[in-house]
Design a protein around this motif. Structure first.
Motif, mmCIF file in Angstrom:
data_model
loop_
_atom_site.group_PDB
_atom_site.id
_atom_site.type_symbol
_atom_site.label_atom_id
_atom_site.label_comp_id
_atom_site.label_asym_id
_atom_site.label_seq_id
_atom_site.Cartn_x
_atom_site.Cartn_y
_atom_site.Cartn_z
ATOM 1 N N THR A 2 0.840 -1.185 0.000
ATOM 2 C CA THR A 2 0.000 0.000 0.000
ATOM 3 C C THR A 2 0.877 1.237 0.000
ATOM 4 O O THR A 2 1.669 1.443 0.913
ATOM 5 C CB THR A 2 -0.929 0.017 1.225
ATOM 6 O OG1 THR A 2 -1.758 -1.147 1.180
ATOM 7 C CG2 THR A 2 -1.799 1.253 1.235
ATOM 8 N N LEU A 3 0.744 2.056 -1.035
ATOM 9 C CA LEU A 3 1.526 3.282 -1.133
ATOM 10 C C LEU A 3 0.848 4.411 -0.397
ATOM 11 O O LEU A 3 1.478 5.266 0.186
ATOM 12 C CB LEU A 3 1.721 3.665 -2.601
ATOM 13 C CG LEU A 3 2.466 2.628 -3.448
ATOM 14 C CD1 LEU A 3 2.515 3.098 -4.885
ATOM 15 C CD2 LEU A 3 3.869 2.412 -2.920
ATOM 16 N N ALA A 4 -0.466 4.467 -0.458
ATOM 17 C CA ALA A 4 -1.216 5.537 0.196
ATOM 18 C C ALA A 4 -2.580 5.009 0.572
ATOM 19 O O ALA A 4 -3.148 4.182 -0.129
ATOM 20 C CB ALA A 4 -1.359 6.744 -0.739
ATOM 21 N N SER A 5 -3.093 5.483 1.681
ATOM 22 C CA SER A 5 -4.433 5.066 2.074
ATOM 23 C C SER A 5 -5.448 5.602 1.088
ATOM 24 O O SER A 5 -5.378 6.759 0.694
ATOM 25 C CB SER A 5 -4.761 5.608 3.478
ATOM 26 O OG SER A 5 -3.824 5.134 4.415
ATOM 27 N N ARG A 94 4.896 16.042 -0.220
ATOM 28 C CA ARG A 94 4.491 14.716 0.250
ATOM 29 C C ARG A 94 3.182 14.271 -0.382
ATOM 30 O O ARG A 94 2.903 13.081 -0.449
ATOM 31 C CB ARG A 94 4.319 14.746 1.779
ATOM 32 C CG ARG A 94 5.615 14.835 2.563
ATOM 33 C CD ARG A 94 5.340 15.020 4.041
ATOM 34 N NE ARG A 94 6.558 15.069 4.824
ATOM 35 C CZ ARG A 94 6.612 15.442 6.090
ATOM 36 N NH1 ARG A 94 5.487 15.784 6.717
ATOM 37 N NH2 ARG A 94 7.763 15.464 6.736
ATOM 38 N N ARG A 95 2.380 15.230 -0.831
ATOM 39 C CA ARG A 95 1.039 14.899 -1.320
ATOM 40 C C ARG A 95 0.912 14.951 -2.838
ATOM 41 O O ARG A 95 -0.028 14.384 -3.392
ATOM 42 C CB ARG A 95 0.030 15.850 -0.679
ATOM 43 C CG ARG A 95 -0.049 15.696 0.827
ATOM 44 C CD ARG A 95 -0.978 16.718 1.473
ATOM 45 N NE ARG A 95 -2.349 16.551 1.030
ATOM 46 C CZ ARG A 95 -3.343 17.337 1.428
ATOM 47 N NH1 ARG A 95 -3.111 18.340 2.259
ATOM 48 N NH2 ARG A 95 -4.573 17.134 0.986
ATOM 49 N N ILE A 96 1.817 15.647 -3.513
ATOM 50 C CA ILE A 96 1.767 15.736 -4.971
ATOM 51 C C ILE A 96 3.116 15.320 -5.539
ATOM 52 O O ILE A 96 4.158 15.881 -5.171
ATOM 53 C CB ILE A 96 1.449 17.171 -5.447
ATOM 54 C CG1 ILE A 96 0.109 17.646 -4.909
ATOM 55 C CG2 ILE A 96 1.449 17.229 -6.965
ATOM 56 C CD1 ILE A 96 -0.255 19.064 -5.326
ATOM 57 N N THR A 177 1.210 8.443 2.221
ATOM 58 C CA THR A 177 0.464 9.706 2.211
ATOM 59 C C THR A 177 -0.983 9.451 1.833
ATOM 60 O O THR A 177 -1.260 8.813 0.819
ATOM 61 C CB THR A 177 1.078 10.692 1.198
ATOM 62 O OG1 THR A 177 2.447 10.931 1.542
ATOM 63 C CG2 THR A 177 0.317 12.015 1.214
ATOM 64 N N ARG A 178 -1.883 9.957 2.634
ATOM 65 C CA ARG A 178 -3.303 9.855 2.333
ATOM 66 C C ARG A 178 -3.688 10.993 1.403
ATOM 67 O O ARG A 178 -3.157 12.086 1.496
ATOM 68 C CB ARG A 178 -4.108 9.922 3.636
ATOM 69 C CG ARG A 178 -5.560 9.484 3.500
ATOM 70 C CD ARG A 178 -6.160 9.311 4.885
ATOM 71 N NE ARG A 178 -7.555 8.883 4.804
ATOM 72 C CZ ARG A 178 -8.576 9.707 4.822
ATOM 73 N NH1 ARG A 178 -8.357 11.013 4.877
ATOM 74 N NH2 ARG A 178 -9.809 9.254 4.756
ATOM 75 N N GLU A 209 -5.473 0.132 -7.413
ATOM 76 C CA GLU A 209 -5.060 -0.590 -6.213
ATOM 77 C C GLU A 209 -4.669 0.324 -5.057
ATOM 78 O O GLU A 209 -4.829 -0.033 -3.891
ATOM 79 C CB GLU A 209 -3.889 -1.529 -6.532
ATOM 80 C CG GLU A 209 -4.259 -2.657 -7.489
ATOM 81 C CD GLU A 209 -3.083 -3.547 -7.813
ATOM 82 O OE1 GLU A 209 -1.954 -3.218 -7.373
ATOM 83 O OE2 GLU A 209 -3.279 -4.569 -8.487
ATOM 84 N N GLU A 210 -4.118 1.504 -5.373
ATOM 85 C CA GLU A 210 -3.566 2.364 -4.338
ATOM 86 C C GLU A 210 -4.409 3.607 -4.056
ATOM 87 O O GLU A 210 -4.055 4.420 -3.206
ATOM 88 C CB GLU A 210 -2.141 2.812 -4.718
ATOM 89 C CG GLU A 210 -1.212 1.691 -5.157
ATOM 90 C CD GLU A 210 -0.906 0.710 -4.030
ATOM 91 O OE1 GLU A 210 -1.218 1.038 -2.873
ATOM 92 O OE2 GLU A 210 -0.361 -0.362 -4.304
ATOM 93 N N GLY A 211 -5.509 3.796 -4.783
ATOM 94 C CA GLY A 211 -6.348 4.949 -4.541
ATOM 95 C C GLY A 211 -5.778 6.259 -5.023
ATOM 96 O O GLY A 211 -6.115 7.319 -4.491
ATOM 97 N N LEU A 212 -4.868 6.201 -6.016
ATOM 98 C CA LEU A 212 -4.257 7.420 -6.537
ATOM 99 C C LEU A 212 -5.220 8.184 -7.447
ATOM 100 O O LEU A 212 -6.013 7.590 -8.174
ATOM 101 C CB LEU A 212 -2.999 7.086 -7.343
ATOM 102 C CG LEU A 212 -1.791 6.559 -6.576
ATOM 103 C CD1 LEU A 212 -0.698 6.153 -7.560
ATOM 104 C CD2 LEU A 212 -1.259 7.609 -5.617
#
Length: 283
Positions: A2-5, A94-96, A177-178, A209-212
């Motif tokens: 999991t890369l990000a929630s 961290r987010r972009i 990172t969420r 899979e990761e919610g990106l």
């Protein structure tokens, strides 16, 4: 891995409102006094893939860099409700994550060291990467089938392998990172059709899979229409059309804004844009 929630689910038993992943309001960019992007507004929902298309010089990359916080702009951009202008640089990084067309790669740098650069926003000033950062980079390399190349110099890889490594750096940056946003500037411009498919399928799989949430720019119209949920057509810096591929990739819009004679063929995977040669006099 999991890369990000994943972002909040659209359905909520408590009636919670769904927060838009990205909201751009009247984004305007001037470079050297020239108006490049002119009051462009759009939204992107969590988990969506939006691709910006348009002729050369339309302002596609400039718009993407403004959304990333890399260029000064007028207007407002919100990331999951947070004003981009109010976010500290480290929090923004961290987010972009941005995958540019031609990233600068230090000579002789190995794949693992390059992927580790993505962890920079997570490392304290004057510090260095921890074992956790190394583990994150290795997990990303494993996920992208880069483990055989971790000790290889990036410059020795093929085009498709190198593009996977560049994507791996971005994913290492977003790991943990969420509510993350992945920006891709012409991610397949230097690749043959096989490697184009390989990279885009990988992005689409990771998105699911990761919610990106993904925003990209792309020249190949048929491929853009096949992978993106929606297309944003930019022309002379202004929004000319926004919607599903079938509504944007039309002969009328392409003739007007690309000055191109094309035939648009419906297919199961989306519209296929076929260039037509001009009529010629028979001799």
């Amino acid at each position: 891995m999991t890369l990000a929630s994943p972002p909040p689910s659209p359905a909520s038993s408590h009636g919670e409102a769904v927060v838009t992943a990205l909201s751009a309001e009247d984004v305007t960019v001037r470079l050297g006094g020239a108006l490049i992007v002119d009051e462009v507004s759009f939204t992107v929902e969590p988990g969506e893939w939006l691709t910006v298309i348009g002729p050369n010089g339309a302002g596609k990359s400039t718009l993407l860099h403004a959304v990333a916080g890399l260029l000064a702009f007028d207007g407002r951009v919100r990331l999951y409700g947070d004003d981009l202008a109010a976010l500290p640089r480290r929090e923004l990084a961290r987010r972009i994550a941005v995958v540019v067309q031609s990233p600068v790669v230090p000579e002789g740098m190995t794949v693992l060291d390059y992927v580790l650069l993505g962890r920079t926003p997570h490392i304290h000033a004057l510090g260095r990467e921890s074992q956790h950062d190394v583990d994150v980079a290795l997990r990303v390399c494993e996920r992208l089938d880069l483990m055989p190349f971790t000790t290889r110099a990036l410059a020795t890889l093929s085009g498709g392998e190198r593009q996977r490594a560049i994507l791996a750096r971005a994913l290492a940056q977003l790991a943990g990172t969420r509510q993350a946003l992945l920006l891709l500037d012409e991610p397949t411009s230097a690749l043959d059709i096989g490697h184009q498919q390989e990279v885009l399928e990988l992005v689409d799989t990771l998105r699911a899979e990761e919610g990106l949430t993904v925003v990209s720019t792309m020249h190949e119209l048929s491929i853009a229409g096949e992978y993106a949920d929606r297309l944003l057509l930019l022309a002379a810096g202004r929004l000319a059309a926004l919607g599903p591929a079938a509504e944007v990739l039309t002969t009328e819009l392409l003739a007007t804004h690309y000055r191109a004679r094309v035939r648009v063929i419906d297919s199961e995977s989306g519209p296929v844009v076929v260039p037509l040669r001009p009529d010629r006099q028979e001799y």
